[in-house]
Design a protein around this motif. Structure first.
Motif, PDB file in Angstrom:
ATOM      1  N   LEU A  15       0.883  -1.230  -0.058  1.00  0.00           N
ATOM      2  CA  LEU A  15       0.052   0.078   0.000  1.00  0.00           C
ATOM      3  C   LEU A  15       0.743   1.270   0.053  1.00  0.00           C
ATOM      4  N   GLY A  16       2.204   1.361   0.575  1.00  0.00           N
ATOM      5  CA  GLY A  16       3.024   2.298   0.399  1.00  0.00           C
ATOM      6  C   GLY A  16       2.833   3.357   1.658  1.00  0.00           C
ATOM      7  N   ARG A  17       2.127   2.807   2.670  1.00  0.00           N
ATOM      8  CA  ARG A  17       1.909   3.758   3.969  1.00  0.00           C
ATOM      9  C   ARG A  17       2.324   2.994   5.172  1.00  0.00           C
ATOM     10  N   PRO A  18       2.894   3.384   6.195  1.00  0.00           N
ATOM     11  CA  PRO A  18       3.214   2.433   7.435  1.00  0.00           C
ATOM     12  C   PRO A  18       1.987   2.248   8.454  1.00  0.00           C
ATOM     13  N   LEU A  19       2.200   1.125   8.965  1.00  0.00           N
ATOM     14  CA  LEU A  19       1.258   0.923   9.971  1.00  0.00           C
ATOM     15  C   LEU A  19       1.493   1.736  11.251  1.00  0.00           C
ATOM     16  N   ARG A  20       0.485   2.309  11.898  1.00  0.00           N
ATOM     17  CA  ARG A  20       0.870   3.117  13.014  1.00  0.00           C
ATOM     18  C   ARG A  20       0.282   2.642  14.356  1.00  0.00           C
ATOM     19  N   LEU A  21       1.056   2.254  15.339  1.00  0.00           N
ATOM     20  CA  LEU A  21       0.392   1.950  16.548  1.00  0.00           C
ATOM     21  C   LEU A  21       0.665   2.783  17.707  1.00  0.00           C
ATOM     22  N   VAL A  22       0.079   2.919  18.814  1.00  0.00           N
ATOM     23  CA  VAL A  22       0.174   3.809  19.855  1.00  0.00           C
ATOM     24  C   VAL A  22      -0.100   2.609  21.219  1.00  0.00           C
ATOM     25  N   ALA A  23       0.851   2.405  22.115  1.00  0.00           N
ATOM     26  CA  ALA A  23       0.952   1.508  23.187  1.00  0.00           C
ATOM     27  C   ALA A  23       1.130   2.315  24.437  1.00  0.00           C
ATOM     28  N   ASP A  24       0.390   1.669  25.224  1.00  0.00           N
ATOM     29  CA  ASP A  24       0.254   1.960  26.995  1.00  0.00           C
ATOM     30  C   ASP A  24       0.535   0.895  27.736  1.00  0.00           C
ATOM     31  N   ARG A  25       0.348   1.229  28.794  1.00  0.00           N
ATOM     32  CA  ARG A  25       0.272   0.078  29.968  1.00  0.00           C
ATOM     33  C   ARG A  25       1.763  -0.539  30.000  1.00  0.00           C
ATOM     34  N   LEU A  26       2.857   0.025  29.605  1.00  0.00           N
ATOM     35  CA  LEU A  26       4.079  -0.709  29.317  1.00  0.00           C
ATOM     36  C   LEU A  26       4.673  -1.216  30.669  1.00  0.00           C
ATOM     37  N   ARG A  27       5.311  -2.155  30.856  1.00  0.00           N
ATOM     38  CA  ARG A  27       5.768  -2.719  31.888  1.00  0.00           C
ATOM     39  C   ARG A  27       7.009  -3.647  31.551  1.00  0.00           C
ATOM     40  N   PRO A  28       8.104  -3.448  32.411  1.00  0.00           N
ATOM     41  CA  PRO A  28       9.358  -4.644  31.940  1.00  0.00           C
ATOM     42  C   PRO A  28       9.124  -5.526  32.772  1.00  0.00           C
ATOM     43  N   ILE A  29       9.336  -6.981  32.123  1.00  0.00           N
ATOM     44  CA  ILE A  29       9.432  -8.234  32.718  1.00  0.00           C
ATOM     45  C   ILE A  29      10.795  -8.840  32.583  1.00  0.00           C
ATOM     46  N   GLY A  30      11.282  -9.330  33.806  1.00  0.00           N
ATOM     47  CA  GLY A  30      12.734  -9.939  33.853  1.00  0.00           C
ATOM     48  C   GLY A  30      12.330 -11.275  34.022  1.00  0.00           C
ATOM     49  N   GLY A  31      13.475 -12.172  33.855  1.00  0.00           N
ATOM     50  CA  GLY A  31      13.404 -13.754  33.861  1.00  0.00           C
ATOM     51  C   GLY A  31      14.442 -14.351  33.133  1.00  0.00           C
ATOM     52  N   PHE A  32      14.205 -15.628  33.368  1.00  0.00           N
ATOM     53  CA  PHE A  32      15.152 -16.447  32.347  1.00  0.00           C
ATOM     54  C   PHE A  32      14.360 -17.581  32.065  1.00  0.00           C
ATOM     55  N   ALA A  33      14.909 -18.245  30.754  1.00  0.00           N
ATOM     56  CA  ALA A  33      14.199 -19.449  30.297  1.00  0.00           C
ATOM     57  C   ALA A  33      15.308 -20.547  29.930  1.00  0.00           C
ATOM     58  N   LEU A  34      15.061 -21.596  29.773  1.00  0.00           N
ATOM     59  CA  LEU A  34      15.920 -22.739  29.280  1.00  0.00           C
ATOM     60  C   LEU A  34      15.507 -23.106  28.057  1.00  0.00           C
ATOM     61  N   ARG A  35      16.439 -22.879  26.981  1.00  0.00           N
ATOM     62  CA  ARG A  35      16.435 -23.306  25.788  1.00  0.00           C
ATOM     63  C   ARG A  35      17.442 -24.096  25.425  1.00  0.00           C
ATOM     64  N   SER A 129       6.041   3.003  14.244  1.00  0.00           N
ATOM     65  CA  SER A 129       5.606   3.197  12.597  1.00  0.00           C
ATOM     66  C   SER A 129       6.265   1.999  12.125  1.00  0.00           C
ATOM     67  N   ALA A 130       5.531   1.267  11.261  1.00  0.00           N
ATOM     68  CA  ALA A 130       6.434   0.052  10.629  1.00  0.00           C
ATOM     69  C   ALA A 130       5.679  -0.158   9.295  1.00  0.00           C
ATOM     70  N   MET A 131       6.671  -0.157   8.326  1.00  0.00           N
ATOM     71  CA  MET A 131       6.218  -0.953   7.061  1.00  0.00           C
ATOM     72  C   MET A 131       5.919  -2.436   6.834  1.00  0.00           C
ATOM     73  N   THR A 132       4.973  -2.954   6.581  1.00  0.00           N
ATOM     74  CA  THR A 132       4.228  -4.256   6.722  1.00  0.00           C
ATOM     75  C   THR A 132       3.905  -4.872   5.423  1.00  0.00           C
ATOM     76  N   ASN A 133       3.834  -6.233   5.550  1.00  0.00           N
ATOM     77  CA  ASN A 133       3.384  -6.851   4.167  1.00  0.00           C
ATOM     78  C   ASN A 133       1.734  -7.330   4.271  1.00  0.00           C
ATOM     79  N   LEU A 134       1.295  -6.353   5.452  1.00  0.00           N
ATOM     80  CA  LEU A 134      -0.448  -6.565   5.459  1.00  0.00           C
ATOM     81  C   LEU A 134      -0.938  -6.568   4.090  1.00  0.00           C
ATOM     82  N   TRP A 135      -2.218  -6.916   4.195  1.00  0.00           N
ATOM     83  CA  TRP A 135      -3.074  -7.006   3.064  1.00  0.00           C
ATOM     84  C   TRP A 135      -4.182  -5.676   3.052  1.00  0.00           C
ATOM     85  N   ALA A 136      -4.191  -5.158   2.126  1.00  0.00           N
ATOM     86  CA  ALA A 136      -5.313  -4.058   2.151  1.00  0.00           C
ATOM     87  C   ALA A 136      -6.401  -4.143   0.935  1.00  0.00           C
ATOM     88  N   ARG A 137      -7.742  -3.722   0.988  1.00  0.00           N
ATOM     89  CA  ARG A 137      -8.664  -4.045  -0.041  1.00  0.00           C
ATOM     90  C   ARG A 137      -8.212  -3.200  -1.460  1.00  0.00           C
TER      91      ARG A 137
END
Length: 224
Positions: A15-35, A129-137
């Protein structure tokens, strides 16, 4: 070009235009994982996101995303200078809106700066703001730049589910509350919402009551 069985709509990418998102309620989460038998850090930032002006839906399905579960992680590959976005719909989400997920993989320096800002309270609102491969009509491809559009997740190859979309993040901006936006606490002498005129009115009313009491006392003395 993508077409949905039983629908006259035709969808296209680029489409040639970016996807724009606004985010809130942000919180950092720490920890470890076994991989793979090794312990790795699993630090991440979680929050909730929504689209700015535009809409997000699933091609071939009804309903749209009003809230998107957001997770931001550092890129595992050192030296990677691009932030990546992955948008997906996970079946079985409850409520429905939480089934939409946005995962951002940010370069380590960007992630560390954002994580520090979230921890200190300096980042309470995040603009993405991000350029994606989302579809549009196909009709949306002719829409003027200022008009909102509806983005769609495409279909899996077997047509039985929604395929994830990918993109490159162009910008991440975070904001803290502006001092001028914070209302001062009311003074002890003045009730919340009371104006100067209200205060003067209360004083005048009190003086009238005192005058009436004095006049009553004078009448009583005169009668004696």
């Amino acid at each position: 070009m993508m077409m949905i069985e039983g629908s006259p709509e035709r969808f296209a990418q680029g489409l040639g235009r970016p996807l724009r998102l606004v985010a809130d309620r942000l919180r950092p989460i720490g920890g470890f994982a076994l991989r793979d038998g090794q312990i790795e850090a699993a630090t991440r930032i979680e929050g909730h996101a929504s689209l700015v002006a535009d809409r997000l839906m699933r091609a071939g399905y009804a309903g749209e995303a009003h809230a998107i579960a957001l997770t931001i992680r550092p890129l595992a590959k050192a030296g990677e200078g691009r932030a990546l976005l992955l948008l997906s719909f996970r079946e079985g989400g409850d409520p429905l809106d939480e089934a939409y997920h946005a995962d951002i993989y940010a370069p380590a320096p960007v992630f560390e700066a954002l994580c520090g800002a979230v921890s200190s309270g300096a980042a309470q609102r995040l603009l993405i703001s991000a350029m994606t491969n989302l579809w549009a009509r196909e009709s949306d491809h002719e829409a003027a730049p200022g008009l909102p559009v509806t983005w769609h997740l495409g279909l899996e190859a077997d047509g039985r589910g929604s395929a994830p979309a990918r993109g490159l993040v162009e910008s991440l901006e975070w904001h803290s509350p502006v001092a001028g936006d914070i209302e001062p606490a009311p003074s002890p002498e003045e009730e919340p919402g009371e104006t100067t005129a209200d205060g003067l009115g209360r004083i005048a009313w009190s003086l009238k009551q005192i005058a009436l009491v004095l006049m009553f006392l004078l009448i009583v003395v005169a009668l004696k």
